[in-house]
Design a protein around this motif. Structure first.
Motif, mmCIF file in Angstrom:
data_model
loop_
_atom_site.group_PDB
_atom_site.id
_atom_site.type_symbol
_atom_site.label_atom_id
_atom_site.label_comp_id
_atom_site.label_asym_id
_atom_site.label_seq_id
_atom_site.Cartn_x
_atom_site.Cartn_y
_atom_site.Cartn_z
ATOM 1 N N HIS A 10 113.537 -53.018 -26.092
ATOM 2 C CA HIS A 10 114.796 -52.420 -26.054
ATOM 3 C C HIS A 10 115.944 -52.936 -26.643
ATOM 4 O O HIS A 10 116.108 -54.394 -26.321
ATOM 5 N N THR A 12 120.126 -52.654 -26.733
ATOM 6 C CA THR A 12 121.464 -52.159 -26.271
ATOM 7 C C THR A 12 122.253 -51.550 -27.499
ATOM 8 O O THR A 12 122.583 -52.403 -28.292
ATOM 9 N N LYS A 13 122.652 -50.317 -27.429
ATOM 10 C CA LYS A 13 123.730 -49.996 -28.610
ATOM 11 C C LYS A 13 125.099 -50.580 -28.623
ATOM 12 O O LYS A 13 125.359 -50.751 -27.504
ATOM 13 N N ARG A 14 125.666 -50.985 -29.670
ATOM 14 C CA ARG A 14 126.721 -51.496 -29.593
ATOM 15 C C ARG A 14 127.918 -50.534 -28.842
ATOM 16 O O ARG A 14 127.859 -49.194 -29.055
ATOM 17 N N ALA A 16 127.734 -49.864 -25.758
ATOM 18 C CA ALA A 16 126.969 -49.268 -24.343
ATOM 19 C C ALA A 16 127.560 -50.357 -23.176
ATOM 20 O O ALA A 16 127.553 -51.272 -23.569
ATOM 21 N N ASN A 17 127.316 -49.877 -21.930
ATOM 22 C CA ASN A 17 127.583 -50.781 -20.950
ATOM 23 C C ASN A 17 126.256 -51.178 -20.423
ATOM 24 O O ASN A 17 125.491 -50.921 -20.151
ATOM 25 N N LEU A 18 126.318 -52.535 -20.991
ATOM 26 C CA LEU A 18 124.960 -53.410 -20.538
ATOM 27 C C LEU A 18 124.710 -53.372 -19.069
ATOM 28 O O LEU A 18 123.659 -53.124 -18.739
ATOM 29 N N PHE A 19 125.737 -53.286 -18.324
ATOM 30 C CA PHE A 19 125.517 -53.481 -16.790
ATOM 31 C C PHE A 19 124.902 -52.007 -16.448
ATOM 32 O O PHE A 19 123.789 -52.149 -15.439
ATOM 33 N N GLU A 21 122.704 -50.311 -18.249
ATOM 34 C CA GLU A 21 121.480 -50.261 -18.688
ATOM 35 C C GLU A 21 120.596 -51.170 -18.044
ATOM 36 O O GLU A 21 119.277 -51.205 -17.703
ATOM 37 N N LEU A 22 121.384 -52.354 -17.263
ATOM 38 C CA LEU A 22 120.487 -53.178 -16.352
ATOM 39 C C LEU A 22 120.260 -52.564 -15.023
ATOM 40 O O LEU A 22 119.609 -53.181 -14.281
ATOM 41 N N GLN A 33 131.828 -54.100 -16.452
ATOM 42 C CA GLN A 33 132.091 -53.999 -17.804
ATOM 43 C C GLN A 33 133.563 -54.215 -18.291
ATOM 44 O O GLN A 33 134.151 -54.979 -19.182
ATOM 45 N N SER A 36 134.216 -58.334 -17.787
ATOM 46 C CA SER A 36 133.905 -58.713 -18.814
ATOM 47 C C SER A 36 134.425 -58.608 -20.073
ATOM 48 O O SER A 36 134.787 -59.766 -20.859
#
Length: 111
Positions: A10, A12-14, A16-19, A21-22, A33, A36
């Motif tokens: 996987h 993560t697209k630029r 995107a909210n990594l949190f 996705e987690l 987000q 951060s």
């Protein structure tokens, strides 16, 4: 000898909210987000200030990048990166050490 699994599953697209996705709840992910991004922004501002101090010192002493590199104990391309404010290439610690080498110790003020 066992084989190391290096398969990418996987990306993560630029932007995107990594949190999210987690798996964090939407409200929580947005808050993390936001926090951060604020921290990253503060770090960038600090790096830019430190780089500006170094660039001003180089200019004030009318040094060529190669001369500055020798004094700073880095390569000439690293001096170029400082002058061109390539913040992603430096840690705050590295910039603080470079300033200390030229007699400009950094003092921190927490506001």
């Amino acid at each position: 000898m066992s084989k190391v699994d290096t398969q990418v599953r996987h990306v993560t697209k630029r932007g995107a909210n990594l949190f999210a996705e987690l798996g964090f709840a939407p409200d929580e992910a947005r808050q993390y987000q936001k926090e951060s991004e604020a921290l990253i922004g503060q770090t960038l501002v600090l790096k830019e200030q430190l780089m500006e101090e170094l660039a001003s010192w180089i200019e004030a002493h009318q040094l060529k990048q190669a001369e500055a590199a020798e004094i700073l104990h880095v390569t000439r391309p690293r001096v170029s990166d400082v002058v061109n404010k390539k913040t992603s290439k430096f840690t705050i610690n590295t910039l603080v050490e470079m300033l200390a080498r030229v007699g400009k110790p950094v003092r921190m003020v927490v506001g």
